[in-house]
Motif scaffolding. Structure first.
Motif, mmCIF file in Angstrom:
data_model
loop_
_atom_site.group_PDB
_atom_site.id
_atom_site.type_symbol
_atom_site.label_atom_id
_atom_site.label_comp_id
_atom_site.label_asym_id
_atom_site.label_seq_id
_atom_site.Cartn_x
_atom_site.Cartn_y
_atom_site.Cartn_z
ATOM 1 N N SER A 39 98.339 -41.915 12.695
ATOM 2 C CA SER A 39 99.781 -41.726 12.602
ATOM 3 C C SER A 39 100.458 -41.867 13.956
ATOM 4 O O SER A 39 101.657 -41.641 14.074
ATOM 5 C CB SER A 39 100.089 -40.331 12.040
ATOM 6 O OG SER A 39 99.503 -39.326 12.849
ATOM 7 N N ASN A 44 103.014 -44.202 4.625
ATOM 8 C CA ASN A 44 103.886 -43.043 4.452
ATOM 9 C C ASN A 44 103.103 -41.744 4.583
ATOM 10 O O ASN A 44 103.587 -40.760 5.142
ATOM 11 C CB ASN A 44 104.574 -43.113 3.087
ATOM 12 C CG ASN A 44 105.601 -44.220 3.027
ATOM 13 O OD1 ASN A 44 106.169 -44.604 4.053
ATOM 14 N ND2 ASN A 44 105.841 -44.739 1.837
ATOM 15 N N SER A 67 102.593 -41.009 8.157
ATOM 16 C CA SER A 67 103.828 -40.510 8.753
ATOM 17 C C SER A 67 104.041 -39.047 8.399
ATOM 18 O O SER A 67 104.413 -38.236 9.252
ATOM 19 C CB SER A 67 105.015 -41.348 8.272
ATOM 20 O OG SER A 67 106.225 -40.840 8.780
ATOM 21 N N LEU A 68 103.788 -38.698 7.145
ATOM 22 C CA LEU A 68 103.918 -37.302 6.732
ATOM 23 C C LEU A 68 102.908 -36.425 7.457
ATOM 24 O O LEU A 68 103.201 -35.285 7.831
ATOM 25 C CB LEU A 68 103.723 -37.187 5.211
ATOM 26 C CG LEU A 68 104.806 -37.819 4.335
ATOM 27 C CD1 LEU A 68 104.412 -37.735 2.861
ATOM 28 C CD2 LEU A 68 106.145 -37.115 4.556
ATOM 29 N N CYS A 69 101.705 -36.976 7.661
ATOM 30 C CA CYS A 69 100.674 -36.228 8.390
ATOM 31 C C CYS A 69 101.136 -35.955 9.818
ATOM 32 O O CYS A 69 100.952 -34.851 10.340
ATOM 33 C CB CYS A 69 99.374 -37.012 8.383
ATOM 34 S SG CYS A 69 98.048 -36.248 9.358
ATOM 35 N N HIS A 70 101.748 -36.973 10.436
ATOM 36 C CA HIS A 70 102.235 -36.797 11.812
ATOM 37 C C HIS A 70 103.300 -35.708 11.866
ATOM 38 O O HIS A 70 103.289 -34.845 12.756
ATOM 39 C CB HIS A 70 102.802 -38.116 12.325
ATOM 40 C CG HIS A 70 103.370 -38.023 13.711
ATOM 41 N ND1 HIS A 70 104.717 -37.901 13.948
ATOM 42 C CD2 HIS A 70 102.773 -38.003 14.921
ATOM 43 C CE1 HIS A 70 104.928 -37.819 15.255
ATOM 44 N NE2 HIS A 70 103.764 -37.887 15.867
ATOM 45 N N LYS A 71 104.226 -35.708 10.903
ATOM 46 C CA LYS A 71 105.267 -34.675 10.874
ATOM 47 C C LYS A 71 104.662 -33.292 10.641
ATOM 48 O O LYS A 71 105.101 -32.310 11.239
ATOM 49 C CB LYS A 71 106.279 -34.997 9.775
ATOM 50 C CG LYS A 71 107.127 -36.232 10.054
ATOM 51 C CD LYS A 71 108.100 -36.498 8.920
ATOM 52 C CE LYS A 71 108.941 -37.740 9.187
ATOM 53 N NZ LYS A 71 109.866 -38.041 8.075
ATOM 54 N N ALA A 72 103.651 -33.243 9.764
ATOM 55 C CA ALA A 72 103.006 -31.953 9.481
ATOM 56 C C ALA A 72 102.312 -31.408 10.727
ATOM 57 O O ALA A 72 102.353 -30.206 11.006
ATOM 58 C CB ALA A 72 102.005 -32.102 8.336
ATOM 59 N N MET A 129 103.095 -32.089 13.888
ATOM 60 C CA MET A 129 104.118 -31.646 14.829
ATOM 61 C C MET A 129 104.681 -30.282 14.438
ATOM 62 O O MET A 129 104.860 -29.398 15.281
ATOM 63 C CB MET A 129 105.249 -32.689 14.880
ATOM 64 C CG MET A 129 104.857 -34.006 15.508
ATOM 65 S SD MET A 129 104.475 -33.831 17.266
ATOM 66 C CE MET A 129 106.082 -33.438 17.914
ATOM 67 N N ALA A 130 104.956 -30.111 13.143
ATOM 68 C CA ALA A 130 105.478 -28.819 12.672
ATOM 69 C C ALA A 130 104.453 -27.707 12.884
ATOM 70 O O ALA A 130 104.799 -26.586 13.280
ATOM 71 C CB ALA A 130 105.867 -28.921 11.198
ATOM 72 N N LYS A 176 104.275 -26.482 16.468
ATOM 73 C CA LYS A 176 105.395 -25.608 16.810
ATOM 74 C C LYS A 176 105.215 -24.217 16.214
ATOM 75 O O LYS A 176 105.538 -23.212 16.856
ATOM 76 C CB LYS A 176 106.701 -26.235 16.336
ATOM 77 C CG LYS A 176 107.066 -27.510 17.090
ATOM 78 C CD LYS A 176 108.346 -28.138 16.553
ATOM 79 C CE LYS A 176 108.681 -29.429 17.303
ATOM 80 N NZ LYS A 176 109.889 -30.085 16.760
#
Length: 979
Positions: free
Chosen positions: A206, A224, A227-232, A234-235, A238
């Motif tokens: 990702s 996709n 991409s969702l894995c990358h957002k997960a 990052m979240a 944090k």
């Protein structure tokens, strides 16, 4: 337990098979897989088959079905094992662990995630914020560790390339308070250039620059899902607590690794040069180092001579490529270790005090790489398979051998089960001075040029007689192995051929010191923190570090020791096929896994032994309510006799055995029956306890109410006394006051003293009146009494009734001096004649007769008669009425002077009082009413009524009634009342 699922789904516990054979085991496993039942019990062990599809069996409703239930009450599931481990930890304050094992692609990682989700779901019922925070970090750490530690391989889309053991700490309430993660042997070969396009870590899939930097024709843009894995990820970073600066440093390191993969070297004769200086600049910017220092670290190696001199030695093309790849691997390994350490710093239990917080218990979850047999097996597969040998040994120790040892220790007669003990294979790998790891370490420490082939020869010499070791040199006829390259170990899971090429380099893991110093001197403090060993200069003498194999062996031994001191629960994962199909069940592949996992031996041990065992005291504590001889407490000499009474009452004598300290139950059906009866009795006992407790609560409430009433009574008494004290204080000096306390404000009384307060006020008013009256001369008392009588009759009805002036009584004798002489003479005559004592009232009036004619007359009221006099005829008496016959007086509420005198003979008199010439504004109605009422009060026995009307009068004459209305007419000079 088998009845929880229909027979069409096979046996939910392999212990219930008709015959314990491999054929029946495989038939039952295949049937359940085809029917969508991927979990099957072997006693307390769960066998899991990867379904390769989503199953809706992990929702909230399913979690509630398994929450707090016994292992045998529901169909087999991961949640059943997780709940059993949690209950054992919470009820008995015992550390537990869940060991998830199986080969790559069998579903171990998913199983560990579902177990973590279940534990998170059933804890913290009060939703405490600090506990929720710990749970969130524990769950999110899985996402981060998967991204950086899992890779897409040819056999598995999400293969764990590291071993993970997580300890979850719980407080005495059973809520998670923190944890700790141990990672084992991250596979470092994957970040190198030669493998990055074949086997990729999830985080790179990702990564935005992955495609452009890899230059792989087979690579495509991130999907996709990536991409969702990358957002997960990052979240999750944090949520865990990584700062923005730290996340930026992480992605700079990943970019550096990708740029290193694009870095190439070429030779211009004697020297090696870099192809593309721009790449070096990018790497320097990403690592916050000087470009020249980065270039030197890639092309040269700093060496210290024996005399302390430092020289720079240039690499050849092969050495430069080797250093580049080693640097990329080390960057990723240290990044991963730093991330794990950073997560541990967040989730570790802080400020724990056993005296204040109670015992700290632990549930461990082990998700570690499964047994691997590839076409080309190298150092990584050797370490992974050694780890699985150790875990299998632990399984044998805890499940098989301890099972049989316990029967012998408890004096239970049973059939001994033969099983394979893989200690001989473990010794082959880790035995000091003789094992393969020791031979590898010796080769790495030997001075001079020692090759992988020389190391293989050493192993052939020392291990040639070992039954589980062979090579082509020891077995020349076996053409499946290559001379001077391959050796084979007969593992418990099967024979594995390893290629010795690269073994020594991977074991030594020689990263040039120049790279360590380069990273330590970076201005990026996160990157600098990962390389503390770069602080040492090239001339400093350091102790030779332990090899990779020894470090891994020590960590695995520590892991096994950690697991051995906990109560274990097992999840054995099976991979049904190699093509990731939800429909295909490869019998040969699955049978091989069943064999090397020792599942059949596990079934035989359970079958030959007992499915359930429990110390007598604990069994008695749980089931004593099912027997009349043991509830609530037994009177027998020992707990064993009490347990026998329970068993005999239910008729289970043939299904149990009595050990020295424990009761052994052969089949789950016996235990299930006891559980059913216990569950039926629990509501009855709960109602009984509720009844007793409610009675106790009622008695406590009764005592509290009585105490409340006592307090209230004393408080009321205090309030009454306080009111008396306050009244006494305020009115103590009223005799000396000018107004005798009229202006003193009365304190507000309590409700109980309202009537007393009114009576007291009334008494005070009477006393106050008495104080005023006794100062009045006796000659004025008659007037005072008359005014009081008028006040009681007219107050609030007429605005002015003459209370503020002196009442003269005999106005005819004073109003007109010309007529007063005649009037005085007539009154004397009447007094002599009628013998009255005094004149109560006299006044000029205008009389209204029955025919509504008005005439001027005079009205004289004495204490015996009422006289109507004719003024113009020297006050001649026109009419005399005995005062005793007057029964009432009617007046209006206005300012007029109209008065109606009612008699018992219905011969009423309606007159309008004249105000007189000297005092034209005097209101004389009040005086007439007051005098009359006062006199009647003292001398009359008849009912006397005073009526106050607005404008109308009713008067009677000889049985007839007439209504007279008074109207006011405004004239130019004066106003008169016209009847």
């Amino acid at each position: 337990m088998a009845e929880l699922e229909g027979l069409e789904f096979g046996k939910s516990d392999f212990v219930l098979l008709d015959e314990v054979t491999m054929e029946q085991f495989m038939d039952n496993l295949k049937l359940r897989f085809e029917k969508g039942r991927i979990y099957t019990f072997i006693g307390e062990v769960v066998v899991s088959v990867n379904p390769y599809k989503h199953l809706d069996i992990y929702g909230k409703e399913v979690i509630e079905d398994y929450r707090g239930r016994e292992l045998y009450e529901n169909p087999p599931h991961l949640f059943a094992v997780a709940d059993a481990a949690y209950k054992a930890m919470k009820r008995r304050a015992k550390d537990t662990c869940i060991v998830i094992s199986g080969e790559s692609g069998a579903g171990k990682t998913e199983a560990s995630k579902y177990i973590m989700q279940y534990i998170a779901a059933i804890t913290n019922p009060n939703q405490r914020a600090e506990v929720e925070s710990v749970k969130n970090v524990l769950l999110k750490s899985n996402c981060v560790l998967e991204a950086f530690g899992n890779a897409k391989t040819n056999r598995n889309d999400n293969s764990s390339r590291f071993g993970k053991y997580m300890d979850i700490n719980f407080n005495f309430n059973g809520d998670p308070t923190g944890g700790h993660i141990n990672n084992y042997l991250l596979e470092k070969v994957r970040p190198s250039r030669s493998n990055i396009t074949i086997s990729k870590y999830t985080v790179f899939l990702s990564f935005p620059f992955f495609l452009s930097l890899c230059h792989s024709k087979s690579s495509s843009q991130a999907s996709n899902n990536d991409s969702l894995c990358h957002k997960a990820v990052m979240a999750a970073l944090k949520v865990i607590g990584f700062t923005t600066e730290e996340i930026s440093s992480i992605y700079k390191i990943l970019s550096t690794i990708l740029h290193l993969g694009n870095l190439q070297f070429t030779s211009d004769g004697e020297h090696v040069v870099l192809v593309g200086e721009d790449t070096v600049k990018h790497i320097s910017e990403l690592t916050s180092t000087e470009p020249e220092n980065t270039r030197k670290a890639l092309l040269y190696r700093t060496v210290a001579t024996g005399g302390g001199e430092v020289i720079e030695k240039g690499h050849n093309e092969q050495e430069a490529s080797y250093g580049r790849d080693a640097f990329a691997k080390a960057l990723y390994e240290r990044l991963f270790a730093w991330i794990v350490g950073r997560i541990n710093s967040v989730i570790e239990v802080k400020d724990y005090n056993p005296a204040l917080h109670g015992k700290n218990t632990v549930i461990g979850v082990l998700d570690i790489y499964g047994f691997e047999i590839f076409d080309n097996n190298s150092f990584e597969q050797f370490c992974i398979n050694y780890c699985n040998e150790k875990l299998q040994q632990l399984f044998i120790e805890l499940i098989l051998r301890q099972e049989q040892d316990e029967y012998q220790r408890e004096g239970i007669t049973w059939q001994h089960i033969e099983y394979f003990n893989n200690q001989i294979i473990v010794d082959l790998v880790e035995q000091p001075h003789k094992g393969i790891i020791s031979i590898l370490d010796e080769a790495c420490l030997t001075a001079g040029k020692v090759t992988d082939t020389v190391c293989l020869d050493s192993m052939n010499k020392k291990l040639g007689q070992h039954p589980h070791y062979t090579s082509r040199k020891l077995c020349p006829g076996d053409k499946t192995m290559e001379f001077n390259r391959d050796f084979r170990i007969r593992h418990y899971a099967g024979d594995v051929t390893y290629s010795v090429e690269g073994f020594l380099d991977k074991n030594k893991d020689p990263l040039f010191q120049d790279f360590k110093r380069l990273m330590y001197n970076s201005s990026d403090h996160v990157l600098k923190e990962m390389w503390p060993d770069g602080k040492m200069s090239i001339t400093e003498v350091t102790k030779r570090p332990l090899t990779a194999a020894t470090l891994f062996k020590n960590s695995i031994i520590a892991l096994v020791d950690k697991l051995a001191c906990k109560e274990p629960y097992y999840v054995r994962c099976i991979k049904p096929n190699e093509v990731k199909s939800p429909l295909l069940f490869d019998d040969g592949r699955c049978q091989h896994q069943v064999a090397y996992l020792g599942l059949l031996e596990n079934v035989r041990v359970r079958r030959a032994g007992f499915a359930y065992r429990q110390p007598y005291a604990r069994f008695l504590q749980r089931y004593k309510m099912t027997c009349e001889y043991t509830w609530p407490n037994h009177l027998m000499s020992t707990d064993q006799e009490a347990v026998e009474a329970i068993v005999n009452q239910h008729g289970f004598e043939d299904d149990v055995a009595y050990g020295h300290t424990k009761l052994f139950v052969r089949t789950p059906r016996t235990l299930f029956t006891l559980e059913q009866e216990r569950a039926a009795l629990i509501p009855i006992l709960v109602l009984f306890l509720q009844k007793v407790w409610r009675g106790a609560l009622a008695r406590m409430r009764c005592r509290k109410i009585r105490a409340i009433y006592t307090i209230m009574a004393h408080y009321k008494c205090y309030k009454v006394k306080a009111h008396f004290w306050e009244v006494e204080r305020r009115f103590a000096n009223v005799r000396n006051m000018a107004d005798y306390g009229k202006s003193v404000e009365w304190p507000t009384p309590p409700a109980a003293l309202m009537q007393f307060h009114r009576i007291t006020q009334h008494l005070h008013r009477r006393w106050w009146a008495r104080q005023l009256i006794k100062n009045i001369p006796p000659s004025d008392m008659a007037e005072v009494r008359a005014k009081v009588a008028a006040l009681s009759a007219l107050s609030g009805e007429r605005v002015d009734w003459g209370y503020s002036r002196a009442w003269e009584r005999d106005y005819l004798a004073k109003d007109s001096p010309l007529m007063s002489t005649n009037f005085v003479r007539i009154t004397k005559e009447l007094k002599n004649k009628d013998q009255y004592s005094q004149v109560l009232f006299s006044c000029s009036v205008r009389m209204l007769n029955w025919f509504n004619n008005t005439k001027d007359r005079a009205l004289l009221i004495t204490d015996k008669h009422i006289y109507r006099l004719e003024p113009k005829k020297h006050f001649k008496v026109q009419k005399r009425i005995s005062l005793d016959t007057v029964v009432g007086v009617s007046v209006t509420s206005g300012s007029d002077q109209m008065v109606a005198l009612h008699t018992a003979s219905q011969d009423d008199i309606l007159v309008h009082l004249q105000r007189g010439q000297l005092n034209p504004n005097q209101d004389r109605v009040g005086e007439l009413v007051g005098r009359k009422k006062c006199l009647v009060t003292f001398i009359s026995v008849a009912l006397f009524v005073i009526q106050i009307a607005s404008t109308q009068f009713q008067r009677d004459k000889q049985g007839s009634s007439r209504i007279s209305t008074m109207e006011t007419v405004l004239l130019l000079s004066s106003s008169k009342g016209r009847m």
